[in-house]
Design a protein around this motif. Structure first.
Motif, PDB file in Angstrom:
ATOM      1  N   GLU A   9      11.790   9.307  -7.826  1.00 39.39           N
ATOM      2  CA  GLU A   9      11.937  10.064  -9.061  1.00 39.39           C
ATOM      3  C   GLU A   9      10.907  11.184  -9.163  1.00 39.39           C
ATOM      4  OE1 GLU A   9      11.672   7.053 -12.027  1.00 39.39           O
ATOM      5  OE2 GLU A   9      13.749   6.369 -11.766  1.00 39.39           O
ATOM      6  N   ALA A  10       9.785  11.030  -8.416  1.00 39.56           N
ATOM      7  CA  ALA A  10       8.751  12.069  -8.402  1.00 39.56           C
ATOM      8  C   ALA A  10       8.996  13.106  -7.311  1.00 39.56           C
ATOM      9  CB  ALA A  10       7.379  11.433  -8.216  1.00 39.56           C
ATOM     10  N   GLY A  11      10.144  13.018  -6.633  1.00 40.62           N
ATOM     11  CA  GLY A  11      10.499  14.006  -5.625  1.00 40.62           C
ATOM     12  C   GLY A  11      10.021  13.688  -4.226  1.00 40.62           C
ATOM     13  N   ARG A  12       9.545  12.450  -3.985  1.00 40.90           N
ATOM     14  CA  ARG A  12       9.104  12.053  -2.649  1.00 40.90           C
ATOM     15  C   ARG A  12      10.205  11.268  -1.951  1.00 40.90           C
ATOM     16  NH1 ARG A  12       3.425  12.075  -2.653  1.00 40.90           N
ATOM     17  NH2 ARG A  12       3.570  11.845  -0.389  1.00 40.90           N
ATOM     18  N   ARG A  13      10.072  11.120  -0.627  1.00 37.35           N
ATOM     19  CA  ARG A  13      11.040  10.347   0.160  1.00 37.35           C
ATOM     20  C   ARG A  13      10.371   9.083   0.667  1.00 37.35           C
ATOM     21  NH1 ARG A  13      13.325  15.411   3.765  1.00 37.35           N
ATOM     22  NH2 ARG A  13      14.547  16.411   2.099  1.00 37.35           N
ATOM     23  N   PRO A  14      10.557   7.947  -0.023  1.00 34.96           N
ATOM     24  CA  PRO A  14       9.867   6.721   0.376  1.00 34.96           C
ATOM     25  C   PRO A  14      10.462   6.088   1.632  1.00 34.96           C
ATOM     26  CG  PRO A  14      11.302   6.304  -1.491  1.00 34.96           C
ATOM     27  CD  PRO A  14      11.349   7.783  -1.252  1.00 34.96           C
ATOM     28  N   VAL A  15       9.600   5.576   2.486  1.00 37.97           N
ATOM     29  CA  VAL A  15       9.988   4.800   3.666  1.00 37.97           C
ATOM     30  C   VAL A  15       9.147   3.529   3.660  1.00 37.97           C
ATOM     31  CG1 VAL A  15      10.109   4.705   6.176  1.00 37.97           C
ATOM     32  CG2 VAL A  15      10.524   6.871   4.997  1.00 37.97           C
ATOM     33  N   VAL A  16       9.790   2.385   3.719  1.00 39.70           N
ATOM     34  CA  VAL A  16       9.073   1.110   3.712  1.00 39.70           C
ATOM     35  C   VAL A  16       8.694   0.732   5.138  1.00 39.70           C
ATOM     36  CG1 VAL A  16       9.250  -1.363   3.215  1.00 39.70           C
ATOM     37  CG2 VAL A  16      10.186   0.304   1.608  1.00 39.70           C
ATOM     38  N   SER A  23       0.833  -1.211   0.000  1.00 44.95           N
ATOM     39  CA  SER A  23       0.000   0.000   0.000  1.00 44.95           C
ATOM     40  C   SER A  23       0.858   1.247   0.000  1.00 44.95           C
ATOM     41  CB  SER A  23      -0.906   0.019   1.238  1.00 44.95           C
ATOM     42  OG  SER A  23      -1.792  -1.071   1.234  1.00 44.95           O
ATOM     43  N   GLY A  24       0.261   2.337  -0.473  1.00 43.50           N
ATOM     44  CA  GLY A  24       0.923   3.632  -0.478  1.00 43.50           C
ATOM     45  C   GLY A  24       0.066   4.689   0.176  1.00 43.50           C
ATOM     46  N   PRO A  25       0.215   5.932  -0.212  1.00 39.11           N
ATOM     47  CA  PRO A  25      -0.502   7.024   0.458  1.00 39.11           C
ATOM     48  C   PRO A  25      -1.956   7.160   0.032  1.00 39.11           C
ATOM     49  CG  PRO A  25       0.898   7.885  -1.288  1.00 39.11           C
ATOM     50  CD  PRO A  25       1.202   6.423  -1.188  1.00 39.11           C
ATOM     51  N   GLY A  26      -2.362   6.534  -1.063  1.00 41.42           N
ATOM     52  CA  GLY A  26      -3.726   6.692  -1.547  1.00 41.42           C
ATOM     53  C   GLY A  26      -4.597   5.491  -1.251  1.00 41.42           C
ATOM     54  N   LEU A  83      -0.923  -0.652  -4.370  1.00 39.21           N
ATOM     55  CA  LEU A  83       0.200  -0.545  -5.306  1.00 39.21           C
ATOM     56  C   LEU A  83       0.559  -1.899  -5.900  1.00 39.21           C
ATOM     57  CD1 LEU A  83       2.440   1.886  -3.229  1.00 39.21           C
ATOM     58  CD2 LEU A  83       0.918   2.444  -5.138  1.00 39.21           C
ATOM     59  N   CYS A  84       0.313  -2.955  -5.128  1.00 34.72           N
ATOM     60  CA  CYS A  84       0.591  -4.311  -5.612  1.00 34.72           C
ATOM     61  C   CYS A  84      -0.178  -5.298  -4.754  1.00 34.72           C
ATOM     62  CB  CYS A  84       2.092  -4.605  -5.545  1.00 34.72           C
ATOM     63  SG  CYS A  84       2.515  -6.373  -5.645  1.00 34.72           S
ATOM     64  N   ASP A  85      -0.914  -6.203  -5.384  1.00 33.79           N
ATOM     65  CA  ASP A  85      -1.517  -7.356  -4.721  1.00 33.79           C
ATOM     66  C   ASP A  85      -1.041  -8.606  -5.438  1.00 33.79           C
ATOM     67  OD1 ASP A  85      -2.884  -5.936  -2.832  1.00 33.79           O
ATOM     68  OD2 ASP A  85      -4.845  -6.083  -3.801  1.00 33.79           O
ATOM     69  N   VAL A  94       8.444  -3.609  -4.295  1.00 33.35           N
ATOM     70  CA  VAL A  94       8.674  -2.472  -3.396  1.00 33.35           C
ATOM     71  C   VAL A  94       9.837  -1.621  -3.889  1.00 33.35           C
ATOM     72  CG1 VAL A  94       9.405  -1.815  -1.072  1.00 33.35           C
ATOM     73  CG2 VAL A  94       7.655  -3.578  -1.375  1.00 33.35           C
ATOM     74  N   GLU A  95      10.897  -2.254  -4.364  1.00 32.34           N
ATOM     75  CA  GLU A  95      12.047  -1.505  -4.877  1.00 32.34           C
ATOM     76  C   GLU A  95      11.623  -0.655  -6.071  1.00 32.34           C
ATOM     77  OE1 GLU A  95      15.501  -0.352  -7.102  1.00 32.34           O
ATOM     78  OE2 GLU A  95      13.994  -1.798  -7.810  1.00 32.34           O
ATOM     79  N   GLN A  96      10.801  -1.223  -6.959  1.00 35.38           N
ATOM     80  CA  GLN A  96      10.345  -0.478  -8.137  1.00 35.38           C
ATOM     81  C   GLN A  96       9.419   0.671  -7.741  1.00 35.38           C
ATOM     82  OE1 GLN A  96       8.546  -3.581 -10.476  1.00 35.38           O
ATOM     83  NE2 GLN A  96      10.496  -4.464 -11.116  1.00 35.38           N
ATOM     84  N   ILE A  97       8.529   0.422  -6.803  1.00 33.97           N
ATOM     85  CA  ILE A  97       7.594   1.454  -6.348  1.00 33.97           C
ATOM     86  C   ILE A  97       8.347   2.589  -5.657  1.00 33.97           C
ATOM     87  CG2 ILE A  97       5.745   1.910  -4.684  1.00 33.97           C
ATOM     88  CD1 ILE A  97       4.781  -1.008  -5.301  1.00 33.97           C
ATOM     89  N   ALA A  98       9.307   2.236  -4.784  1.00 37.22           N
ATOM     90  CA  ALA A  98      10.081   3.248  -4.072  1.00 37.22           C
ATOM     91  C   ALA A  98      10.869   4.115  -5.051  1.00 37.22           C
ATOM     92  CB  ALA A  98      11.019   2.577  -3.075  1.00 37.22           C
ATOM     93  N   ARG A  99      11.431   3.488  -6.083  1.00 37.58           N
ATOM     94  CA  ARG A  99      12.196   4.252  -7.069  1.00 37.58           C
ATOM     95  C   ARG A  99      11.299   5.249  -7.807  1.00 37.58           C
ATOM     96  NH1 ARG A  99      13.175   0.859 -11.227  1.00 37.58           N
ATOM     97  NH2 ARG A  99      14.487  -0.442  -9.886  1.00 37.58           N
ATOM     98  N   ALA A 100      10.062   4.819  -8.115  1.00 37.31           N
ATOM     99  CA  ALA A 100       9.131   5.707  -8.822  1.00 37.31           C
ATOM    100  C   ALA A 100       8.764   6.917  -7.959  1.00 37.31           C
ATOM    101  CB  ALA A 100       7.877   4.933  -9.211  1.00 37.31           C
ATOM    102  N   PHE A 101       8.533   6.695  -6.664  1.00 33.28           N
ATOM    103  CA  PHE A 101       8.224   7.816  -5.768  1.00 33.28           C
ATOM    104  C   PHE A 101       9.423   8.753  -5.644  1.00 33.28           C
ATOM    105  CE2 PHE A 101       4.652   5.263  -3.896  1.00 33.28           C
ATOM    106  CZ  PHE A 101       3.661   6.202  -4.105  1.00 33.28           C
TER     107      PHE A 101
END
Length: 406
Positions: free
Chosen positions: A187-194, A99-102, A106-108, A178-185
């Motif tokens: 690149e969008a200027g966010r700071r991902p934390v798992v 899951s993410g912020p929305g 993000l993945c099931d 998770v690695e792919q999702i974190a990289r996308a965030f």
């Protein structure tokens, strides 16, 4: 080129194979696990040496609750398993959700309503089958067979297999989606934390199993990509980390408490009733950070956090207790952004008006819904083909049908 089978097709084929026993042998499906692989993944508590990571004068300290940071994005990871017993085999069904912020996942995995297994390449099986006899299981995507002798087959063995299934999914989740999702965030200027449900890994003192080492390596892979990882442990009633630290035990003695033989949850509850803690309205309470050292160089930092339902609630009454786990690399990474793991955790919970980390809770609900649906679908296929279920599985499924699935 054949298309990827849907989950319903996989489940339907498995049901047919179960009801069509082989003549003399049990043949492995996609893969076959050994007994040692399953047992090494079954420990749920650390056994390594424990000591203080930071200096402290009190065993429980008040901390401020930060505001919500729009720059930080939390990625929650959780898994679920459910058991189904039949005369032909014991079956473990598992699922993963990220899951993410929305409000949208993000993945099931597995996906029950879209393109199956689309979170990334080479996922582990999501169904494990333990045959009870000469059941022939041709190779099937998403399905693994586990050969157990009659002397090994037990409820404890099946529970350990469920642990293995969850660990396998969580390790793969960190390595791929998770690695792919974190990289996308990022690149969008966010700071991902798992935010990973459960321990980031178990350090077992005399060396750890291969699967736990792989889990550790998956955490380090995310950290090397600049992504902090925090484990959120909710089941702490049988943990003994605090009393295992001689330095922390001395802090307790200064409050008139003896930690000998007491669980962490019991220590925290007793601290909440003493005048040794400075109670400040609107604060959360944390233990000083301690470090757990295991075999193969595996180490992690842990701290407990207690959160009350309201700013004026008395400490310890209807409170929520979590254990946060992370490596020193994650700690240093977060401190570079002027936050610490506790603040990151609170940014996903209290700052979002929840007593639990929202991203993990969302993943928890969906993963449980997935395994509930998977088990019900497989049970329906087995019964529809003229088979039957084990007594406990039949009673449980009948009860869920009467109450409504969670």
């Amino acid at each position: 080129m054949s298309s990827t089978p849907s989950v319903s097709e996989i489940v339907g084929e498995l049901a047919k194979n179960l009801l069509n026993p082989g003549s003399s042998s049990r043949r492995s499906g996609r893969s076959s696990l050994s007994l040692s692989e399953i047992l090494e993944a079954s420990s749920d508590e650390d056994r390594g040496p424990v000591d203080m990571f930071e200096r402290a004068s009190r065993p429980l300290l008040p901390r401020r609750v930060p505001g919500y940071s729009k720059d930080m994005v939390h990625i929650g990871v959780d898994t679920s398993t459910r058991l189904l017993a039949t005369p032909y085999a014991d079956i473990v069904v598992s699922a993963l959700s990220v899951s993410g912020p929305g409000p949208v996942e993000l993945c099931d995995y597995p996906s029950l309503y879209g393109e199956p297994m689309s979170c990334g390449p080479s996922p582990p099986p999501f169904i494990y089958v333990v045959p009870h006899g000469a059941v022939e299981l041709p190779e099937q995507e998403g399905v693994a067979s586990v050969i157990a002798s009659p002397s090994d087959l037990s409820q404890s063995f099946i529970s350990k297999l469920a642990d293995y299934a969850r660990l396998s999914l969580e390790r793969w989740a960190m390595e791929v989606p998770v690695e792919q999702i974190a990289r996308a965030f990022a690149e969008a200027g966010r700071r991902p934390v798992v935010m990973l449900d459960g321990p980031i890994f178990i350090s077992q003192g005399k060396g750890v199993g291969n699967l736990m080492v792989q889990r550790y390596e998956a955490v380090k892979q995310l950290e090397s990509a600049g992504v902090p990882v925090i484990g959120v442990v909710k089941r702490v009633e049988r943990s003994f980390m605090l009393s295992s630290s001689p330095t922390y035990s001395r802090l307790l003695e200064g409050c008139g408490l003896s930690a000998s033989g007491e669980t962490d949850a019991m220590i925290l509850q007793r601290l909440a009733s003493l005048g040794c803690v400075d109670e400040v309205p609107g604060r959360v309470y944390v233990t000083p950070k301690i470090i757990v050292k295991g075999g193969d160089g595996i180490e992690k930092i842990v701290e407990y956090v207690i959160m009350m339902p309201s700013a004026w609630q008395k400490l310890g009454v209807r409170s929520k207790v979590f254990r946060l786990e992370y490596t020193e690399e994650t700690l240093n990474m977060l401190e570079e952004f002027n936050v610490d793991p506790l603040q990151a955790f609170l940014g996903d919970s209290l700052a979002r008006e929840s007593l639990e980390p929202v991203s993990v809770s969302m993943s928890d609900r969906r993963a449980k819904a997935l395994t509930s649906s998977l088990r019900a679908l497989l049970a329906k296929e087995v019964v529809g083909l003229g088979g039957r279920l084990g007594y406990e599985s039949e009673v449980e499924l009948r009860g869920l049908a009467g109450e409504g699935e969670e």
